[in-house]
Design an enzyme around this catalytic site. Sequence first.
Site, PDB file in Angstrom:
ATOM      1  N   LYS A  63       0.838  -1.198   0.000  1.00 46.71           N
ATOM      2  CA  LYS A  63       0.000   0.000   0.000  1.00 46.71           C
ATOM      3  C   LYS A  63       0.876   1.252   0.000  1.00 46.71           C
ATOM      4  CE  LYS A  63      -3.813  -2.472   2.066  1.00 46.71           C
ATOM      5  NZ  LYS A  63      -4.429  -2.997   3.297  1.00 46.71           N
TER       6      LYS A  63
ATOM      7  N   GLN B 192      -5.211  -2.160   9.338  1.00 46.44           N
ATOM      8  CA  GLN B 192      -4.993  -3.422   8.631  1.00 46.44           C
ATOM      9  C   GLN B 192      -5.638  -4.567   9.409  1.00 46.44           C
ATOM     10  OE1 GLN B 192      -3.733  -3.874   5.575  1.00 46.44           O
ATOM     11  NE2 GLN B 192      -4.140  -6.054   5.750  1.00 46.44           N
TER      12      GLN B 192
ATOM     13  N   ASP C 112     -11.480   2.464   4.144  1.00 44.35           N
ATOM     14  CA  ASP C 112     -11.930   1.104   3.821  1.00 44.35           C
ATOM     15  C   ASP C 112     -13.449   1.031   3.696  1.00 44.35           C
ATOM     16  OD1 ASP C 112      -9.910  -0.881   3.493  1.00 44.35           O
ATOM     17  OD2 ASP C 112      -9.396  -0.704   5.619  1.00 44.35           O
TER      18      ASP C 112
HETATM   19  N1  GUN Z   1      -7.225  -7.222   5.117  1.00 45.64           N
HETATM   20  C1  GUN Z   1      -7.572  -7.879   3.986  1.00 45.64           C
HETATM   21  N2  GUN Z   1      -8.191  -7.053   3.119  1.00 45.64           N
HETATM   22  C2  GUN Z   1      -8.221  -5.841   3.706  1.00 45.64           C
HETATM   23  C3  GUN Z   1      -8.734  -4.568   3.301  1.00 45.64           C
HETATM   24  O1  GUN Z   1      -9.294  -4.375   2.219  1.00 45.64           O
HETATM   25  N3  GUN Z   1      -8.563  -3.568   4.198  1.00 45.64           N
HETATM   26  C4  GUN Z   1      -7.968  -3.758   5.393  1.00 45.64           C
HETATM   27  N4  GUN Z   1      -7.865  -2.718   6.215  1.00 45.64           N
HETATM   28  N5  GUN Z   1      -7.482  -4.906   5.813  1.00 45.64           N
HETATM   29  C5  GUN Z   1      -7.609  -5.945   4.958  1.00 45.64           C
END
Ligand code: GUN
Length: 278
Positions: free
Chosen positions: A49, A93, A116
Amino acid sequence: MAILMNGIALRNRILNELNNYINKTGIKPKLTAILVGDDSASKLYVHNKEKYARIAGIETDIIRMSSDVNTETVIRQIQKLNADKTVTAILVQLPLPKHIDTNAVINAVDVSKDVDGFTDKNLGHMFGSGRDFIMPCTPRGILALLNEYKINIPGKKAVIIGRSNIVGKPMAQILMMHNATVTICHSHTPNISQFTKSADIVIAATGKITITGDMLKPGAVCIDVGMQRDATGKLHGDMDFDSCSSVAGYITPTPGGTGPMTIAGLMMNTVDLATKKT
Ligand code: GUN
């Protein structure tokens, strides 16, 4: 042989377009990620990211917290970020360590920085009024990929396998908003192939099952969100690529399909939140 849906090419184009938009408008998006513990997959995701945010011209910061922090400490950290005017997007996360109250942590994020789209408040907008919501990153990326390949959605039968808050549930809502007829299958669904066999669009997001070509309708659009590793450590999806690609009309590769598109979705969301602020 199915047409390959190239997530890497589209992600790269989107990051380039976002970079141009940021330069033109002078907005100052800043994405801060909170990473709790040292799960190796999560560390890799957060690293990626950061890498792709930089390419899009988005400032990033990672706050690392040890796996033994408690829920209150994580929430206090989020409150600091909520109050920090330079931070325009907050990502926690997932998964969080088991002793942490994930729901409380997610909902501590101010909805105006909820990149998100996982807060109850944002989901209320998405499932309720259908206005002013952030689309969770994976569904947003998949929608962009379907648009890129000119897949017609209205009236189509879509089968989603997996009912997670991250992919399955929001994906179903987005496809319904686009007038698809949606079925969600999950771990308690007997004989999944009875549903997939008549589906125009199949989206698999379990990390557990295997979809084979004989379970598909010829010409189906196959979107694979699963992540599995075989005995040799090789990454593959929920779909058996060789048999599915000989029956499907379109298919995402793993890696190189929905993974890069999730990153693209995240960066589009980050820019949207920063744009709303200015
Ligand atoms: N873990 C797996 N996919 C995601 C996501 O799209 N966002 C976040 N924050 N954690 C994740």
